[in-house]
Each structure stands twice: as C-alpha cells, then as structure tokens.
Design a protein around this motif. Structure first.
Motif, short mmCIF file in Angstrom:
data_model
loop_
_atom_site.label_atom_id
_atom_site.label_comp_id
_atom_site.label_asym_id
_atom_site.label_seq_id
_atom_site.Cartn_x
_atom_site.Cartn_y
_atom_site.Cartn_z
N GLY A 152 8.11 -5.62 13.65
CA GLY A 152 7.10 -4.89 14.42
C GLY A 152 5.75 -4.89 13.73
O GLY A 152 4.71 -5.01 14.38
N GLU A 153 5.75 -4.78 12.42
CA GLU A 153 4.51 -4.78 11.67
C GLU A 153 3.80 -6.13 11.78
O GLU A 153 2.56 -6.20 11.89
N GLU A 154 4.57 -7.20 11.77
CA GLU A 154 3.98 -8.54 11.90
C GLU A 154 3.41 -8.75 13.30
O GLU A 154 2.35 -9.36 13.45
N LEU A 155 4.11 -8.23 14.31
CA LEU A 155 3.57 -8.37 15.67
C LEU A 155 2.29 -7.55 15.82
O LEU A 155 1.32 -8.00 16.45
N GLY A 183 10.50 1.62 17.65
CA GLY A 183 11.69 2.04 18.37
C GLY A 183 12.98 1.54 17.75
O GLY A 183 14.07 2.00 18.10
N HIS A 184 12.87 0.58 16.81
CA HIS A 184 14.06 -0.01 16.19
C HIS A 184 13.64 -0.79 14.96
O HIS A 184 12.45 -0.95 14.67
N ILE A 220 9.81 7.55 25.18
CA ILE A 220 10.64 6.51 25.80
C ILE A 220 10.92 5.40 24.80
O ILE A 220 12.06 4.93 24.66
N ALA A 221 9.89 4.96 24.07
CA ALA A 221 10.08 3.89 23.08
C ALA A 221 11.07 4.31 22.01
O ALA A 221 12.00 3.55 21.67
#
Length: 252
Positions: free
Chosen positions: A145-148, A165-166, A207-208
């Motif tokens: 997620g950090e890279e995205l 979220g994961h 929600i996330a």
C-alpha cells in the motif's frame, strides 16, 4: 480554425454525451464566436481559469466542471454573474462535459489515470447514469500500500490519503475519479485489493478498515486533469486548432 457548431457536434458524437443522465448540461453551456482558433482546457470553469484563458486569447474554454448544476440557485448573480460576464466580455464560449468525460474509453479521466500509472485495464467499474465511470485492472507487479501511495503521489504531484485495510500485496485495483468514494463497496464485492477515488467521505474510512481493502483518496482535481487535457488534444488534432491545458491548482 473550425466552426464552433462543427466542433460541438463532433464532441457530442465522440463522447456519446446523449447516452448520459447527468447533473449538469453537457455540451455548449455559453455560446462563443462562430469561428474557433484557440481552445483552452481545464478541470473547472473557475474565475482563475476564465481570466487566464482570456489573457491567452482563447475562443473556447473546455472543462469537466462547468455551470448550471442540478439543485443550485439558477439566478445569474454573484460569482456566476462574474464568471459568465467575463466570458462574454472576452468573447469566449464554454464547452463542458461531466460524466461523459469520466467514462470515455479513450480520453476519459479514469482511463487516463490508469494509463498514467501503468495499470492494466481489465473491465468497467462504477456504472452510473449511462456509462462506467471507473475501471478495474491489475498492476504489472504486486506492491505494498505504501508503494502504491508513492506511485500515485509521483504521478499526480500530491500525496494521497491512504487508509490501510490489510497487509496483503496489492495486485488488483478499482478506480474512479472525482467524488466516487461511494463505489468502494462495489470494489469490495469484486474482490479488489485496493480502491482509488478522488474524494473521501467519513464512512469510507470505516468501510475500508472493516472490509479489508486499501483505499486511496488521491484528490478530486488531481484525478480529473486527464480527460480535459486529452479531449482538448483530440479537438486540436481533428480541427487543426491551437490548444493549451491550464492546470489551476486545487488541493481538493
């Protein structure tokens, strides 16, 4: 140089604007000169964009966010009066496409965002009022997620708000530009690892977290520069026009 009527007719057909039920009128919102030589495109028909276009001698302004939104005060007073007054004073027309410019498969905001990030488009997403406002796809290489978030920041020039979220690698992503955060549950239902939109609302966070999807609010303005710029380039090529995209900065 082109006839304004021909340019508008071509745009209507190219974007299939009549297929959409929208929140504002798509197409020519303020009449301009019959002959068009220079088009300035931008995201929103703000006073700053109108003034800058006038300084550059534009005949026509092309935007994603124009005027006359559903439910707003219809009177031409205050801010709206100043904006329209400046258009008329400068002899410029205003051409606006909202949902058709989100959804288009070639020049749309969603397709443009995915293309800029190198995502593989695999299908439509977020069907709304005439067309798919977003897309689903996959990354060339799985990432965190950090890279995205870093990739989004590099492409858009602003760091997104990342709601974790994961902890899984992100392989599949859904995205829709602007105020599309409400489609996050569709992304969950379709098994996406991540969902990207422009804006965020308070429920989106929960929600996330509770549904196990990484969410990225990348900016309404930042995610919607792609459509106006691309459509402006297409018009310039089709009609041999001078075109300039002006990015009037907005943090939203």
């Amino acid at each position: 140089m082109a006839q304004l009527a021909d340019l508008v007719h071509w745009s209507e057909r190219f974007l299939a604007a009549a297929d959409f039920t929208d929140y504002a009128p798509n197409g020519l919102q303020v009449a301009g000169p019959e002959q068009v030589r220079k088009v300035v495109s931008g995201v929103t028909a703000s006073q700053a964009l109108i003034d800058a276009a006038a300084e550059r001698g534009a005949d026509l302004i092309l935007v994603h966010h124009g005027f006359f939104w559903k439910g707003e005060d219809p009177r031409i007073v205050g801010m709206k009066y100043r904006r329209i007054g400046r258009l008329l004073e400068a002899g410029m027309g205003l051409l606006a496409y909202h949902l058709p410019l989100d959804a288009h498969a070639e020049v749309g905001n969603a397709v443009g965002l995915g293309r800029a990030l190198g995502w593989r488009v695999e299908g439509p997403f977020a069907e709304c009022n005439g067309g798919p406002l977003g897309r689903v796809g996959s990354l060339a290489e799985p990432c965190s997620g950090e890279e995205l978030a870093a990739s989004l920041g590099e492409v858009l020039g602003r760091a997104p708000l990342h709601i974790r979220g994961h902890d899984r690698p992100i392989r599949r992503v859904a995205w829709a530009t602007g105020a599309a955060e409400g489609f996050i549950e569709e992304a969950v239902e379709r098994g996406m690892d991540a969902f990207v939109s422009g804006e965020i609302s308070e429920p989106t966070v929960h929600i996330a977290r509770e549904c196990g999807i990484d969410y990225f609010a990348a900016g309404h303005h930042a995610t919607e520069t792609f459509g106006p710029r691309a459509l402006g380039r297409h018009l310039a090529k089709e009609f041999d026009l001078d075109h300039e995209f002006l990015d009037i900065d907005s943090p939203a």
